[in-house]
Scaffold this motif. Structure first.
Motif, PDB file in Angstrom:
ATOM      1  N   THR B  63       0.838  -1.309  -0.163  1.00  0.00           N
ATOM      2  CA  THR B  63       0.015   0.025   0.019  1.00  0.00           C
ATOM      3  C   THR B  63       1.051   1.321   0.076  1.00  0.00           C
ATOM      4  O   THR B  63       2.020   1.042   0.255  1.00  0.00           O
ATOM      5  CB  THR B  63      -0.896   0.068   1.288  1.00  0.00           C
ATOM      6  N   PHE B  64       0.055   2.374   0.012  1.00  0.00           N
ATOM      7  CA  PHE B  64       1.141   3.600  -0.200  1.00  0.00           C
ATOM      8  C   PHE B  64       0.179   4.605   0.700  1.00  0.00           C
ATOM      9  O   PHE B  64      -0.834   4.515   0.777  1.00  0.00           O
ATOM     10  CB  PHE B  64       1.514   4.046  -1.281  1.00  0.00           C
ATOM     11  N   ASN B  65       0.643   5.618   1.636  1.00  0.00           N
ATOM     12  CA  ASN B  65      -0.020   6.347   2.339  1.00  0.00           C
ATOM     13  C   ASN B  65       0.159   7.601   1.363  1.00  0.00           C
ATOM     14  O   ASN B  65       1.204   8.060   0.667  1.00  0.00           O
ATOM     15  CB  ASN B  65       0.685   6.865   3.529  1.00  0.00           C
ATOM     16  N   VAL B  66      -1.043   8.304   1.213  1.00  0.00           N
ATOM     17  CA  VAL B  66      -1.228   9.610   0.659  1.00  0.00           C
ATOM     18  C   VAL B  66      -1.023  10.971   1.512  1.00  0.00           C
ATOM     19  O   VAL B  66      -1.621  10.751   2.511  1.00  0.00           O
ATOM     20  CB  VAL B  66      -2.822   9.547  -0.034  1.00  0.00           C
ATOM     21  N   TYR B  67      -0.040  11.648   1.040  1.00  0.00           N
ATOM     22  CA  TYR B  67       0.252  12.905   1.892  1.00  0.00           C
ATOM     23  C   TYR B  67      -1.108  13.747   2.008  1.00  0.00           C
ATOM     24  O   TYR B  67      -2.017  13.642   1.028  1.00  0.00           O
ATOM     25  CB  TYR B  67       1.238  13.674   1.435  1.00  0.00           C
ATOM     26  N   GLY B  68      -1.447  14.115   3.108  1.00  0.00           N
ATOM     27  CA  GLY B  68      -2.768  15.116   3.420  1.00  0.00           C
ATOM     28  C   GLY B  68      -3.911  14.123   3.873  1.00  0.00           C
ATOM     29  O   GLY B  68      -4.641  14.848   4.357  1.00  0.00           O
TER      30      GLY B  68
END
Lengths: 314, 484
Positions: B63-68
């Motif tokens: 997964t990846f984290n979305v900034y904001g």
């Protein structure tokens, strides 16, 4: 391995064990709340004290020890860092940090735990669903444990994780006894004094051992026997003696692997030698409460020492 | 979300050749074997496999984290099961162009941080460097081990026709996405093993080993024996953390954070359970600014106080080299054909996309006049943030962007809206074309340049959209380079 990684494996295991222990405490408390509504509040309070969450609970809810409030607080309150949801998230964060040291199976079991609980605990749990949710938590932990023991190399990382598991477990059993010790005392002082059936059953339930106890001691319910079972009985996987032996053993493995003796290793050996060799009567004679307090202090000191010796933090 | 508006541009579809001068509806040779298999395959089975793939990505934690997003919400990058297929001939052409470009980039970086011949020759304006935020004066005169600046780079390529490839941007700072390339292949192998038995696809799985070898070949002068390689990550909340841990794991290298490291006895050392141990090569996934709180940003908790001094003294290799980020600047990008010519003496094999520099008044005027049909990007931007896609923007968005552009023209470049090629994705209603780009991954060491066959194909998941960035909802596909 990195000190941080060792620390992450150790904390991952501690948090997982904690989530399972707290699920057991909720289960036992819930049983009493159902069967004896007049003592429910006192019981919930003692559950919170055992789990070390009473102070924070009172900040949030004053003295309102209703089943629903306590269960929700202990299961899923994001503001409670010890709620099962928070604890499992911390276990997963530690697993992510140490991911390069975990087998795929272990990581996936931890990650699945977190995903499953996230779904189960999205909303407040209804009373009639509670047993299922608690069972699911135990089941998820069983999966992680199975993956750990079934797939991990028996290297330092494995032993740090196991050390964390048994340290947390010893701490939990000692707390359960300490919160309930006043129930055990009168019956010991008066020969033939009776112990409240429901209460002793709750104590045993909190460590999933009511059936094992019966199998061992039959119908003989005595405070002395219960305490002996949970403190000194080496075949009981949640007894203090069992947990301490495992801690000593895993630290011994680490010391051998590194060819280096540590203070933590010596402390674990001393814990087994000095506190778990006297008969149960001697423990009662010296004061059960004092014994448990000093046991808890000793395990806390051991945890701090291991953290220093193996450089979990700078 | 970007939505296409049927701009009436014809697109080249890589499977059918549609939009090209060729006969529409014919399957192009690289896709024939796959298409033959697909035609005979049960759509319901593929649908099931797609859902399985998604569950697999979740469990694995790809997964990846979305900034904001609040509290590091982890998102899946949508994965599509139809591979993007490149013929052996096409790949040969591409890889020659990519190698030429990366060698030129590395030569350019060496020059900029030493004699600056290219500036003296007037081929690139001086203020492009002096005003470039990624330019590190501290790197002047510094010789990175092995002379390598761009140990790892990702060159983004778009296709606009059967024989038309362009470079869209260069990522030499900390290119990411290689873990998705590898996991996508792994997933396809698990889902459709029979396909790989039928069709000879070139291997990508040796990337981590090549990365390790390539990094080890750049060991610093003070390294004795086998180099110790470590990956430096900002930590589990970084959007690319999965990739950092994945690469460390696959290389058998330690994954470290700043607080695991210390300068001890003139070396960068990591805190292990048995004391401090030196590191020779640090593959850092942390930006320059955060590397060393003593020498750069004092508030940074991600880096290692004093690492800079060890680097200067030849005690550690930092990959990519500090100061490499100037190559990612989109204003500099517009000079790449000149840069390639200057250092290799050859014309660029892979052309740039025509680019207006808004810093130049003549260019700016033209861009302002044609805003609704252009794509405008920030020169230091990345991840598809802060850009304008003219044809997909509303009048209000264009007006707002116009004000931003007029206030700070030098911050922007503009390009024509490209007719990006399409590759079909699998939908419930059958195959449907979607726009793609390609990010091949390039390794460089004194022993040479290694390009993994293929790379990461990013795909815009919504119809007509030209934005493929995962931060904007784009997905990925497995990329096949066929054996000869």
């Amino acid at each position: 391995m990195l000190g941080k990684t060792a620390g992450s494996l150790y904390w991952m295991a501690r948090y997982l064990e904690r989530s399972e222990n707290n699920a057991r405490l909720i289960d036992a408390g819930f049983r009493i709340a159902l069967t004896r509504s007049n003592t429910a509040e006192a019981e919930w309070r003692s559950v919170l004290v055992t789990a070390g969450q009473d102070g924070r609970f009172r900040q949030a809810h004053d003295e309102d020890y209703s089943s629903q409030r306590v269960v929700d607080f202990m299961l899923r309150d994001p503001a409670n860092p010890s709620s099962i949801l928070s604890v499992v998230k911390q276990a997963r964060d530690n697993a992510r940090t140490a991911r390069t040291y975990l087998t795929r199976e272990v990581w996936e079991a931890v990650n699945t735990s977190w995903m499953t609980l996230g779904t189960l605990l999205k909303r407040q749990v209804r009373e009639d669903d509670l047993p299922d949710v608690l069972a699911a938590i135990r089941r998820q932990n069983g999966q992680v444990r199975g993956a750990l023991t079934g797939t991990m190399l028996r290297n330092d990382g494995f032993h740090f994780a196991q050390f964390g598991t048994f340290l947390e477990r010893a701490d939990n059993t000692a707390r359960i006894l300490d919160v309930k010790y006043y129930l055990l005392l009168p019956s010991v002082a008066h020969i033939g004094g009776s112990i409240d059936n429901v209460q002793w059953e709750t104590i045993l339930r909190s460590v999933s051992a009511h059936r094992a106890y019966r199998w061992l001691y039959g119908a003989e319910i005595s405070a002395l026997k219960i305490a002996e079972f949970l403190i000194l009985y080496r075949q009981m996987p949640r007894s203090l003696a069992f947990c301490c032996e495992r801690m000593e053993e895993h630290l011994a493995h680490i010391q051998r692997g590194y060819d280096d003796e540590t203070e933590a290793g010596r402390m674990a050996a001393a814990l087994c030698r000095d506190r778990l060799s006297a008969p149960i009567q001697a423990i009662f004679d010296g004061g059960l409460h004092e014994y448990l307090r000093s046991f808890l202090a000793a395990t806390a000191a051991l945890a701090r020492q291991a953290e220093r010796d193996y450089r979990f933090v700078e | 979300m970007m939505r296409g508006k049927g701009w009436g541009i014809s697109f080249f579809d890589e499977m059918t050749g549609h939009g090209d001068s060729g006969q529409a509806g014919e399957i192009r040779p690289p896709y024939r074997d796959y298409h033959h298999w697909f035609e005979r395959e049960d759509a319901a089975r593929i649908q099931r496999k797609t859902q399985q793939a998604e569950a697999l990505f979740r469990t694995t934690g790809i997964t990846f984290n979305v900034y904001g997003d609040d509290d590091g919400d982890e998102r899946l990058i949508p994965f599509d099961v139809v591979p993007r297929i490149i013929s052996a001939g096409e790949w040969r052409r591409l890889s020659r162009g990519i190698e030429q470009r990366v060698r030129a980039l590395n030569a350019f970086l060496h020059d900029i941080y030493h004699r600056q011949e290219i500036l003296r020759a007037g081929r690139v304006p001086t203020d492009l460097i002096s005003r470039n935020e990624a330019f590190l004066p501290m790197m002047m005169g510094m010789d990175p081990p092995g002379g390598v600046y761009t140990h790892i780079s990702g060159i983004d390529i778009v296709r606009t026709g059967a024989d038309e490839f362009h470079v869209l941007e260069d990522n030499a700072r900390t290119p990411s996405g290689v873990s998705y390339m590898l996991e996508n292949r792994e997933t396809m192998l698990q889902m459709f093993p029979e396909l790989f038995a039928k069709i000879s696809v070139r291997e990508v799985g040796d990337y981590p080993l090549n990365l390790l070898k390539s990094l080890a070949a750049c060991a610093p002068p003070r390294c004795g024996g086998t180099p110790t390689v470590a990956v430096l990550t900002p930590g589990i909340h970084n959007s690319a953390y999965f990739e950092h841990s994945f690469l460390a794991d696959q290389m058998g290298a330690e994954l470290v954070e700043g607080h695991d490291l210390r300068v001890v006895a003139g070396r960068v050392q990591m805190r292990t359970t048995q004391g401090y141990r030196p590191i020779d090569v640090l593959y850092r996934r942390v930006d320059d600014d955060f590397l060393d709180p003593l020498n750069f940003r004092p508030d940074s908790l991600l880096g290692v106080p004093g690492i800079w001094d060890v680097y200067r003294a030849g005690g550690i290799t930092i990959a990519n080299a500090p100061g490499t980020g100037i190559a990612d600047d989109k204003a500099l990008y517009s000079y790449m054909p000149d840069i390639i010519q200057f250092y290799t003496g050859e014309k660029a094999l892979l052309p740039n996309v025509p680019t207006w520099r808004c810093s130049e008044p003549g260019h700016l005027k033209e861009v302002l006049d044609r805003l609704p049909e252009l794509v405008v990007k920030e020169v230091h931007g990345s991840g598809g943030y802060g850009m304008l896609v003219g044809p997909a923007a509303s009048r209000k968005e264009i007006a707002a962007f116009r004000r931003k552009l007029e206030a700070n023209p030098a911050n922007y470049i503009a390009q024509p809206t490209l007719s990006l090629s399409t590759v079909p994705i699998f939908t419930k209603a059958g195959l449907a074309p979607r726009h793609v780009d390609l990010r091949p991954f390039v390794l460089m060491s004194p022993q040479g340049v290694t390009i993994t066959p293929g790379g990461l194909t990013r795909v815009a998941m919504s119809k007509g959209s030209l934005v493929v960035n995962s931060s904007q909802g784009g997905g990925t596909k497995d990329t096949w380079v066929l054996e000869d």
